[in-house]
Design an enzyme around this catalytic site. Structure first.
Site, mmCIF file in Angstrom:
data_model
loop_
_atom_site.group_PDB
_atom_site.id
_atom_site.type_symbol
_atom_site.label_atom_id
_atom_site.label_comp_id
_atom_site.label_asym_id
_atom_site.label_seq_id
_atom_site.Cartn_x
_atom_site.Cartn_y
_atom_site.Cartn_z
ATOM 1 C CE1 TYR A 135 128.217 -18.978 25.321
ATOM 2 C CE2 TYR A 135 129.493 -20.438 23.947
ATOM 3 C CZ TYR A 135 129.010 -19.180 24.217
ATOM 4 O OH TYR A 135 129.314 -18.140 23.384
ATOM 5 C CE LYS A 143 135.678 -6.485 30.253
ATOM 6 N NZ LYS A 143 136.193 -5.424 29.394
ATOM 7 C CG ASP A 188 137.756 -4.940 26.409
ATOM 8 O OD1 ASP A 188 138.616 -5.738 26.846
ATOM 9 O OD2 ASP A 188 137.432 -3.918 27.046
ATOM 10 C CG ASP A 220 130.994 -19.150 20.340
ATOM 11 O OD1 ASP A 220 131.224 -19.459 19.159
ATOM 12 O OD2 ASP A 220 129.837 -19.100 20.819
#
Ligand code: NAD
Length: 361
Positions: free
Chosen positions: A146, A195, A227, A251
């Site tokens: 972001y 990840k 995930d 988020d």
């Protein structure tokens, strides 16, 4: 002890829910021998009306000079309020961004607590939620995708958009320390979510979190791919204590975690930085549809005040006393409209605050 608390009621239901949180804090002060010295500050729509901007530099300075900040909510009805005809940086919510930045807050904690008494509101199956669950999502707030460089270009007649995900080891280290500090005050388990099978930033994240964990031998560290974590939150939320993760994953996961608890009126949150000064606020907005009607659930704000005692003031017993009082009031069947159920007793904002204050032991 004496604590200076900057109080920002804000707009809509903000002033009503903040009044109840103060009532409960005052009761804590009385029982445990503390004084909370409040300084009321304007932010959001009310500050636009008074000063023409959502958060003035003077107000930010006053917040900075306090020991901690307790916030209600800001904003109005987007369709009806004139505040939304202003440019984006002059609208009520711009105050939120300015205060988070101005106070240097880089860690956000959102608890996901399913109180046994409210398990009916949880969308998960009963065999998964039996006995409730209680974990927090700790999200990095100021780095990652972001805040990375971004651009949209045209190459050979094809539009192309580029976002960059950057973390340096210091940014990871400081949020990881908060993650472990918070775990030390809870059940001493950190699940670091990344990840790392794909992203370099995640591999660095994993390495630095592991290094920081060596400073906290009592805390059990595990790693999980994001995930899988998204699945585990709905499959077995009881396994988690502190989920520690970067900005974008946090988020998404913190919203998922809120959803599985059922009610927006119960969700507290904290944002922390390099010092003990934090910003504590409910996760919900200013609910203009029910403002001024004594209908708002003040519990998210009251639970945010409990977090303030725990994380900014290290007042563990006092924070527990608030959380126990909330549980007891729910157990006795009192509910505001948003969490109302058959056979329970409907109460308004003020009565809910009175009940929690009366149950402080
Ligand atoms: P909202 O969270 O204010 O309300 C969503 C729904 O939940 C409404 O029906 C409302 O009545 C209900 N609700 C929310 N809090 C409740 C409570 N404590 N008790 C009972 N019911 C409650 O979200 P929205 O309607 O999308 O936004 C309203 C305004 O709040 C907007 O101006 C928005 O920008 C602002 N907002 C502010 C913050 C903040 O201050 N941190 C966060 C989100 C939204």
């Amino acid at each position: 002890m004496n604590y200076k608390v900057a109080v920002i009621p804000g707009d809509g239901i903000g002033p009503e829910i903040i009044t109840e949180a103060r009532k409960v804090l005052d009761k804590i002060g009385e029982k445990y021998g503390h004084t909370f010295e409040y300084q009321e500050l304007l932010m959001g729509g009310c500050s636009i009306d008074a000063y023409g901007e959502p958060l003035t530099d003077e107000t930010l300075e006053k917040a900075r000079a306090s020991d901690s900040v307790l916030l209600g909510a800001v904003g109005g009805d987007v369709g009806k309020s004139g505040w939304y005809e202003l440019p984006p940086d002059k609208r009520p919510e711009a105050g939120l961004l300015k205060i988070r930045k101005g106070l240097g807050l880089y860690a956000n904690i959102r608890p996901a607590v399913l109180f046994d008494e409210l398990s009916g509101a949880c969308p998960l199956k009963e065999d998964i939620t039996n006995g409730g669950f209680d974990f927090v999502v700790m999200r990095e707030l100021t780095g990652g995708l972001y805040f990375g460089e971004r651009k949209t270009i045209e190459e050979n007649g094809i539009m192309k958009a580029i976002d960059t995900l950057t973390y340096d080891e210091n940014e990871i280290r400081r949020i990881a320390r908060w993650g472990f500090d918070v775990a030390m005050k809870r059940n001493k388990k950190v699940c670091s979510v990344d990840k790392a099978n794909v992203l370099d930033s995640s591999r660095l994240w994993r390495k630095v979190v592991k290094e920081v964990s060596e400073e906290y031998p009592e805390v059990e560290l595990s790693d999980m791919l994001v995930d899988n974590c998204a699945m585990q939150i709905v499959r077995d939320p009881k396994q988690f204590d502190v989920i520690l993760t970067e900005n974008m994953f946090g988020d998404i996961l913190s919203d998922e975690a809120s959803m599985v608890t059922g009610s927006i009126g119960m969700l507290s949150s904290a944002s922390l930085g390099a010092t003990k000064l934090g910003l504590y606020e409910p996760s919900h907005g200013s609910a203009p549809d029910i403002a001024g009607q004594d209908k708002a659930n003040p519990l998210a704000t009251i639970l945010s005040a409990a977090m303030m005692l725990r994380y900014s003031f290290d007042l563990e017993k006092e924070a527990d006393a608030i959380e126990d009082a909330v549980k007891q009031v729910l157990k006795e069947g009192y509910r505001t409209g948003d969490i109302m159920d058959n056979g329970k007793t409907l109460v308004g904002t003020k009565q809910m605050g009175d009940l929690v204050a009366a149950h402080i032991k």
